[in-house]
Motif scaffolding. Structure first.
Motif, PDB file in Angstrom:
ATOM      1  N   ALA A  67     -34.328 -48.958-112.094  1.00 11.26           N
ATOM      2  CA  ALA A  67     -34.516 -47.833-111.169  1.00 11.26           C
ATOM      3  C   ALA A  67     -33.188 -47.370-110.582  1.00 11.26           C
ATOM      4  O   ALA A  67     -32.919 -46.169-110.491  1.00 11.26           O
ATOM      5  N   ASP A  68     -32.365 -48.308-110.155  1.00  6.12           N
ATOM      6  CA  ASP A  68     -31.031 -48.014-109.625  1.00  6.12           C
ATOM      7  C   ASP A  68     -30.084 -49.111-110.086  1.00  6.12           C
ATOM      8  O   ASP A  68     -30.441 -50.299-110.069  1.00  6.12           O
ATOM      9  N   VAL A  69     -28.880 -48.706-110.466  1.00  4.45           N
ATOM     10  CA  VAL A  69     -27.853 -49.672-110.861  1.00  4.45           C
ATOM     11  C   VAL A  69     -26.605 -49.402-110.036  1.00  4.45           C
ATOM     12  O   VAL A  69     -26.051 -48.298-110.069  1.00  4.45           O
ATOM     13  N   HIS A  70     -26.181 -50.407-109.286  1.00  8.02           N
ATOM     14  CA  HIS A  70     -24.942 -50.329-108.521  1.00  8.02           C
ATOM     15  C   HIS A  70     -23.986 -51.384-109.070  1.00  8.02           C
ATOM     16  O   HIS A  70     -24.411 -52.489-109.416  1.00  8.02           O
ATOM     17  N   ILE A  71     -22.705 -51.048-109.152  1.00 12.63           N
ATOM     18  CA  ILE A  71     -21.702 -52.013-109.599  1.00 12.63           C
ATOM     19  C   ILE A  71     -20.649 -52.166-108.508  1.00 12.63           C
ATOM     20  O   ILE A  71     -20.069 -51.180-108.045  1.00 12.63           O
ATOM     21  N   LEU A  72     -20.452 -53.402-108.064  1.00 17.18           N
ATOM     22  CA  LEU A  72     -19.516 -53.687-106.980  1.00 17.18           C
ATOM     23  C   LEU A  72     -18.150 -54.001-107.587  1.00 17.18           C
ATOM     24  O   LEU A  72     -17.993 -54.987-108.311  1.00 17.18           O
ATOM     25  N   ILE A  73     -17.181 -53.140-107.307  1.00 17.88           N
ATOM     26  CA  ILE A  73     -15.816 -53.305-107.813  1.00 17.88           C
ATOM     27  C   ILE A  73     -14.881 -53.362-106.619  1.00 17.88           C
ATOM     28  O   ILE A  73     -14.601 -52.346-105.985  1.00 17.88           O
ATOM     29  N   ARG A  74     -14.397 -54.547-106.312  1.00 12.70           N
ATOM     30  CA  ARG A  74     -13.556 -54.717-105.121  1.00 12.70           C
ATOM     31  C   ARG A  74     -12.088 -54.443-105.400  1.00 12.70           C
ATOM     32  O   ARG A  74     -11.447 -53.658-104.734  1.00 12.70           O
ATOM     33  N   GLY A  75     -11.531 -55.140-106.388  1.00  9.16           N
ATOM     34  CA  GLY A  75     -10.102 -55.039-106.640  1.00  9.16           C
ATOM     35  C   GLY A  75      -9.761 -53.915-107.602  1.00  9.16           C
ATOM     36  O   GLY A  75     -10.610 -53.123-108.016  1.00  9.16           O
ATOM     37  N   LYS A  76      -8.486 -53.862-107.965  1.00  7.81           N
ATOM     38  CA  LYS A  76      -8.010 -52.855-108.905  1.00  7.81           C
ATOM     39  C   LYS A  76      -8.262 -53.323-110.337  1.00  7.81           C
ATOM     40  O   LYS A  76      -8.333 -54.516-110.605  1.00  7.81           O
TER      41      LYS A  76
END
Length: 427
Positions: free
Chosen positions: A195-204
């Protein structure tokens, strides 16, 4: 079964099998390969379904394979190819499958021709003159522990246990991580109807496109003036072995010079995703990969879905979990049904080595202390293949494996000659 061996190899992946193939080629037959899985390339067999090689036309030394493979081999093709490779070099009879190494202990002898290592496995106790550890950089999943994790009612799964997106249809999923696995899993979830996809990207993170005609980052690396170009452009077996050995004999200064030259060439192809809070690393992509262990993200469709808004990037860190939600450091809370951790791996060699601090760099990802050519600087009868700081990943490690097998073969032969001379016995 023989428990006194010339060589024991731990791990039947690309490195372990190429070391074994090289030993066979150079006349060493008294060895075993210990593999905890039930096949070669266990990590590939157990990986998520859409995984493919990052290297086009991936192959190991002196055998391209008899089957017709994809340009970028699928995970099943990688297992099939390595199985073919082991069969071609008659390595299969030496592999002990479904047997796990529990501990490795140094045997201190006055005479170096004696057995130097004792290996306790789940089935046996073995001794050998030379030990080769080929368990790789991705042996042990890194699983972070979040505040409130025990209260979260949804599923928390590491990427090593993820197979496909079917179980997550109509669910809201958070993928944690910025590497290739995290990016491909996010895309897989979207394509399977999450239904929803979130991707957590903290660093470079460096991000590169998969070019038309299937040109990957490694293809551009191969086209550059790096040592891989000189290695792969050899036409005969003898010149190719010489090229391998020259590459392995690079000094640290030469390696860093090659990294700098390669980075200057390939950085021009990086994607600008600053509009989506994804920024390039401060150092070049090869510098980061070789010296820090972070591989560039080679995009296979995730970026397009991010741009369309179908995959949302979150650039904050996780502060706390509750029963149904994740609270981020920026104060925003979101409900999720599942969290997939693309948080990487560590070598995990310290779990089997007695006195690991003696053999491993405590301040450098617990990587082995070697001479840059896979041999331990602490014990000359101990080798670590697949851990060196090199350009080119698993394919290049295969060439390191071949050269290591040759080096060990000559080492054993030299000791046999010395022993015979001391005893005044002719071979």
């Amino acid at each position: 079964m023989n428990t006194k061996l010339d060589v024991i190899i731990i791990g039947a992946g690309f490195c372990g099998i190429t070391v074994a193939a090289s030993l066979k080629t150079f006349g060493i037959d008294n060895f075993v390969v210990i593999e905890k899985g039930d096949t070669v390339a266990t990590i590939w067999k157990n990986a998520y379904e859409r995984l493919v090689s990052q290297n086009p036309y991936f192959s190991l030394p002196f055998f391209e394979g008899k089957e017709k493979y994809s340009t970028f081999k699928t995970k099943d093709e990688m297992v099939q190819y390595l199985t073919e490779y082991a069969h071609h070099f008659q390595v299969n009879p030496h592999i002990r499958f479904a047997e796990e190494v529990q501990s490795v202990t140094k045997i201190y002898n006055q005479n170096q021709t004696d057995y130097n290592w004792q290996i306790q496995t789940s089935k046996d106790i073995l001794q050998c003159k030379v030990l080769v550890i080929c368990t790789g950089l991705t042996h042990e999943p890194i699983i972070p522990n979040f505040l409130g994790q025990e209260d979260f009612s949804g599923q928390i799964l590491h990427s090593s246990a993820y197979k496909n997106g079917i179980p997550y249809q109509n669910q809201k999923v958070l993928v944690v991580g910025s590497g290739n696995s995290a990016a491909e899993i996010a895309l897989d979830l979207y394509e399977h109807g999450a239904a929803d996809v979130h991707i957590l990207i903290r660093g470079k993170r460096w991000v590169f496109p998969l070019y038309p005609r299937l040109r990957s980052l490694q293809y551009w690396l191969w086209r550059s003036k790096s040592y891989l170009k000189r290695l792969f452009h050899q036409n005969t077996i003898s010149t190719r072995i010489e090229a391998m050995e020259r590459a392995i004999n690079f000094s640290p200064e030469e390696l860093q010079a090659e990294i700098k030259e390669t980075d200057q060439f390939i950085q021009r192809f990086a994607l600008d995703l600053s509009a989506y809070s994804i920024y390039p690393e401060d150092k070049g992509p090869m510098d980061v990969e070789v010296n820090q262990g972070r591989v560039a993200w080679v995009d296979r469709g995730t970026v397009n879905q991010i741009k369309k808004g179908n995959i949302q990037v979150i650039s904050s860190s996780i502060q706390q979990l509750s029963k149904t939600s994740v609270t981020f450091a920026n104060g925003v809370s979101q409900d999720y049904d599942a969290i997939i951790l693309g948080t990487g791996f560590r070598p995990g060699i310290n779990k089997i080595l007695k006195q690991p601090e003696l053999y491993l760099n405590v301040n450098d990802r617990l990587l082995p202390k070697t001479d840059g050519k896979c041999q331990s600087i602490v014990e000359p009868t101990l080798y670590f293949v697949g851990f060196e700081k090199i350009i080119g990943g698993s394919e290049t490690y295969g060439y390191y494996g071949w050269c290591t097998g040759k080096r060990i073969s000559f080492q054993l032969l030299e000791r046999k000659l010395l022993s015979c001379q001391e005893l005044n016995v002719s071979l």
